[in-house]
Motif scaffolding. Structure first.
Motif, mmCIF file in Angstrom:
data_model
loop_
_atom_site.group_PDB
_atom_site.id
_atom_site.type_symbol
_atom_site.label_atom_id
_atom_site.label_comp_id
_atom_site.label_asym_id
_atom_site.label_seq_id
_atom_site.Cartn_x
_atom_site.Cartn_y
_atom_site.Cartn_z
ATOM 1 N N LEU A 257 41.048 37.221 44.401
ATOM 2 C CA LEU A 257 40.807 38.661 44.493
ATOM 3 C C LEU A 257 41.385 39.314 45.749
ATOM 4 C CD1 LEU A 257 39.556 40.990 42.918
ATOM 5 C CD2 LEU A 257 37.379 40.503 44.067
ATOM 6 N N PRO A 258 41.310 38.712 46.940
ATOM 7 C CA PRO A 258 41.915 39.372 48.109
ATOM 8 C C PRO A 258 43.413 39.626 47.947
ATOM 9 C CG PRO A 258 40.410 37.663 48.825
ATOM 10 C CD PRO A 258 40.560 37.500 47.346
ATOM 11 N N GLU A 259 44.124 38.661 47.342
ATOM 12 C CA GLU A 259 45.563 38.843 47.129
ATOM 13 C C GLU A 259 45.831 39.847 46.022
ATOM 14 O OE1 GLU A 259 44.805 35.673 49.590
ATOM 15 O OE2 GLU A 259 44.124 35.740 47.494
ATOM 16 N N VAL A 260 44.982 39.878 44.998
ATOM 17 C CA VAL A 260 45.100 40.901 43.949
ATOM 18 C C VAL A 260 45.024 42.293 44.566
ATOM 19 C CG1 VAL A 260 43.904 41.926 41.962
ATOM 20 C CG2 VAL A 260 44.250 39.454 42.066
ATOM 21 N N LYS A 261 44.101 42.474 45.486
ATOM 22 C CA LYS A 261 43.965 43.778 46.142
ATOM 23 C C LYS A 261 45.191 44.113 46.980
ATOM 24 C CE LYS A 261 38.925 44.045 46.239
ATOM 25 N NZ LYS A 261 37.728 44.329 47.073
ATOM 26 N N ARG A 262 45.766 43.128 47.637
ATOM 27 C CA ARG A 262 46.977 43.374 48.430
ATOM 28 C C ARG A 262 48.133 43.815 47.545
ATOM 29 N NH1 ARG A 262 48.134 38.239 52.051
ATOM 30 N NH2 ARG A 262 49.954 39.500 52.608
ATOM 31 N N ILE A 263 48.276 43.201 46.390
ATOM 32 C CA ILE A 263 49.351 43.558 45.472
ATOM 33 C C ILE A 263 49.177 44.986 44.970
ATOM 34 C CG2 ILE A 263 50.404 43.037 43.237
ATOM 35 C CD1 ILE A 263 49.596 40.067 43.781
ATOM 36 N N VAL A 264 47.965 45.325 44.550
ATOM 37 C CA VAL A 264 47.702 46.676 44.040
ATOM 38 C C VAL A 264 47.878 47.707 45.151
ATOM 39 C CG1 VAL A 264 45.943 48.200 43.057
ATOM 40 C CG2 VAL A 264 46.220 45.865 42.169
ATOM 41 N N LYS A 265 47.433 47.391 46.345
ATOM 42 C CA LYS A 265 47.599 48.293 47.485
ATOM 43 C C LYS A 265 49.080 48.554 47.748
ATOM 44 C CE LYS A 265 46.185 48.800 52.368
ATOM 45 N NZ LYS A 265 47.483 48.820 53.059
ATOM 46 N N THR A 266 49.903 47.515 47.688
ATOM 47 C CA THR A 266 51.336 47.668 47.909
ATOM 48 C C THR A 266 51.965 48.568 46.850
ATOM 49 O OG1 THR A 266 51.424 45.476 48.922
ATOM 50 C CG2 THR A 266 53.505 46.390 48.168
ATOM 51 N N SER A 267 51.519 48.428 45.620
ATOM 52 C CA SER A 267 51.993 49.317 44.558
ATOM 53 C C SER A 267 51.569 50.758 44.820
ATOM 54 C CB SER A 267 51.452 48.852 43.204
ATOM 55 O OG SER A 267 51.699 49.808 42.189
ATOM 56 N N ALA A 268 50.304 50.937 45.182
ATOM 57 C CA ALA A 268 49.780 52.283 45.412
ATOM 58 C C ALA A 268 50.519 53.001 46.540
ATOM 59 C CB ALA A 268 48.286 52.207 45.728
ATOM 60 N N GLU A 269 50.957 52.249 47.543
ATOM 61 C CA GLU A 269 51.621 52.851 48.697
ATOM 62 C C GLU A 269 53.057 53.287 48.410
ATOM 63 O OE1 GLU A 269 49.162 50.463 52.222
ATOM 64 O OE2 GLU A 269 51.092 49.690 51.490
ATOM 65 N N SER A 270 53.649 52.775 47.334
ATOM 66 C CA SER A 270 55.062 53.093 47.096
ATOM 67 C C SER A 270 55.324 53.857 45.808
ATOM 68 C CB SER A 270 55.898 51.808 47.079
ATOM 69 O OG SER A 270 55.565 51.017 45.956
ATOM 70 N N ILE A 271 54.402 53.832 44.852
ATOM 71 C CA ILE A 271 54.642 54.493 43.583
ATOM 72 C C ILE A 271 54.709 56.005 43.776
ATOM 73 C CG2 ILE A 271 52.210 54.747 42.896
ATOM 74 C CD1 ILE A 271 53.086 53.872 40.049
ATOM 75 N N SER A 272 55.537 56.675 42.991
ATOM 76 C CA SER A 272 55.673 58.129 43.094
ATOM 77 C C SER A 272 54.374 58.826 42.699
ATOM 78 C CB SER A 272 56.806 58.610 42.181
ATOM 79 O OG SER A 272 58.040 58.049 42.575
ATOM 80 N N PRO A 273 54.104 60.025 43.258
ATOM 81 C CA PRO A 273 52.916 60.780 42.856
ATOM 82 C C PRO A 273 52.885 60.978 41.345
ATOM 83 C CG PRO A 273 53.938 61.789 44.771
ATOM 84 C CD PRO A 273 54.886 60.727 44.302
ATOM 85 N N ARG A 274 51.714 60.805 40.780
ATOM 86 C CA ARG A 274 51.510 60.892 39.337
ATOM 87 C C ARG A 274 52.228 59.773 38.584
ATOM 88 N NH1 ARG A 274 47.249 63.154 37.784
ATOM 89 N NH2 ARG A 274 48.177 63.414 35.723
ATOM 90 N N GLY A 275 52.676 58.752 39.300
ATOM 91 C CA GLY A 275 53.302 57.606 38.655
ATOM 92 C C GLY A 275 52.284 56.780 37.894
ATOM 93 N N MET A 276 52.785 56.016 36.931
ATOM 94 C CA MET A 276 51.911 55.183 36.100
ATOM 95 C C MET A 276 52.109 53.708 36.430
ATOM 96 S SD MET A 276 51.339 55.083 31.947
ATOM 97 C CE MET A 276 53.009 54.596 31.486
ATOM 98 N N LEU A 277 51.003 53.013 36.621
ATOM 99 C CA LEU A 277 50.993 51.563 36.805
ATOM 100 C C LEU A 277 50.549 50.908 35.511
ATOM 101 C CD1 LEU A 277 51.010 48.894 38.436
ATOM 102 C CD2 LEU A 277 48.699 49.465 39.211
#
Length: 345
Positions: A257-277
């Motif tokens: 789980l800690p690494e899962v959160k790091r991966i999602v955080k990295t996505s959240a920091e770079s995805i465009s506004p209103r982008g879809m994951l």
């Protein structure tokens, strides 16, 4: 190599996937019966929590969670809130005090290599070598060697030819233009998405040497004009910006789980506004009571990786923590599914 990635087979391969994905479940049941005598202890201590069970047997929470979830899905245990007790089936056939106890029937299998692996994993939380090969590194280290990376990526590619097409058909990407496939392996998912959506371009973000393997695979399928591969380590560098569609397919289940959160955080920091994951994986249901094929697959992941299968609710909670919202779950194929979410913050 299939180049028309919009094709689907005329038959359903789910049963064949299940033979492979559920291969280790019987070994984990054997380990619990003949090495731990787990069911006899739970019968004497009904209502025990995961924490209490872990403490008594001196075993670690992650593999214990996988084990208990499997037995709930097998209808051998009942989960009531955070506590566990035996079902009638579990009590009558898996406890030493029962006239119908069949634990001795499993005892002759206790020396199977995977059973020994599971006992070690439960006690140490250290992954076993891939496929139980004694001369192989653990999966994460082995992926840094070209020969293992090539063979493993080819294995995931052949699985993805079917799963990627099923996923691309389920997700509406008409309002998105640039896809970043995070940990995308051979690029089969990125290629399948651009095959289904003529306006999309895509980038596969992968650690070396897999990025080179992806580049060759993309070229062989004829998608080099719309799909490229970038080398990178998502645990040690930011993702490239400018993508309004992120895909994380069959990645989170390899990590705790800690690494899962790091991966999602990295996505959240770079995805465009209103982008879809898009998170594509084999998911347990919200209650973590099944389905059984996913709980069985989780045992294989627990054996050879640092991860497990997560429930829909667990992944949605992580996504919400980092600013994603508007969750939708989509069933895809072969016991897999996808959660889509929109970045609002």
């Amino acid at each position: 190599m299939l180049t028309d990635l919009t094709l689907l087979p005329s038959s359903d391969p789910t049963s064949v996937y299940r033979y492979r994905d559920g291969l280790y479940a019987a070994d984990l049941l054997t380990t619990a019966l003949v090495h731990l005598d787990l069911f006899t202890w739970i019968d004497a201590n009904p209502g025990s929590s995961l924490e209490k069970i872990s403490h008594h047997f001196n075993i670690h929470p992650r593999p214990t969670d996988v084990m208990l979830t499997l037995f709930v899905a097998m209808e051998l245990l009942l989960r009531q809130g955070s506590d566990y007790k035996l079902t009638t089936l579990g009590r009558e056939f898996l406890t030493r005090s029962s006239h119908w106890d069949i634990a001795p029937y499993f005892a002759s299998l206790k020396e199977r290599p995977v059973c020994k692996d599971f006992l070690h994993i439960l006690q140490t939380n250290k992954t076993a070598n891939w496929g139980s090969y004694k001369d192989e590194k653990d999966w994460h280290k082995a992926m840094e060697t070209p020969e293992f990376a090539k063979n493993f990526t080819a294995a995931m590619d052949c699985r993805g030819v079917y799963l990627a097409a099923a996923l691309a058909r389920k997700i509406d990407c008409r309002n998105h233009a640039r896809l970043l496939d995070i940990g995308g392996g051979s690029g089969i998912y990125a290629c399948s998405f651009v095959a289904h959506y003529s306006h999309l371009t895509a980038t596969v973000f992968e650690k070396s040497p897999v990025d080179r393997i992806a580049r060759d695979s993309i070229s062989s399928r004829g998608f080099s004009d719309r799909v490229n591969a970038l080398p990178g380590d998502l645990f040690h560098q930011p993702l490239p910006p400018g993508y309004d569609l992120h895909l994380i397919s069959n990645v989170l289940h390899d990590w705790d789980l800690p690494e899962v959160k790091r991966i999602v955080k990295t996505s959240a920091e770079s995805i465009s506004p209103r982008g879809m994951l898009i998170v594509h994986d084999a998911f347990l249901n919200r209650e973590k009571t099944g389905p059984l094929p996913v709980a069985a697959y989780s045992t294989l992941l627990m054996h050879s990786t640092e991860g497990r299968c997560y429930s829909i609710a667990e992944i949605e909670s992580v996504l919400a923590e980092f600013g994603f919202a508007q969750f939708t779950f989509h069933e895809t194929a072969a016991d897999r599914g996808a959660i889509t979410a929109i970045m609002h913050s």
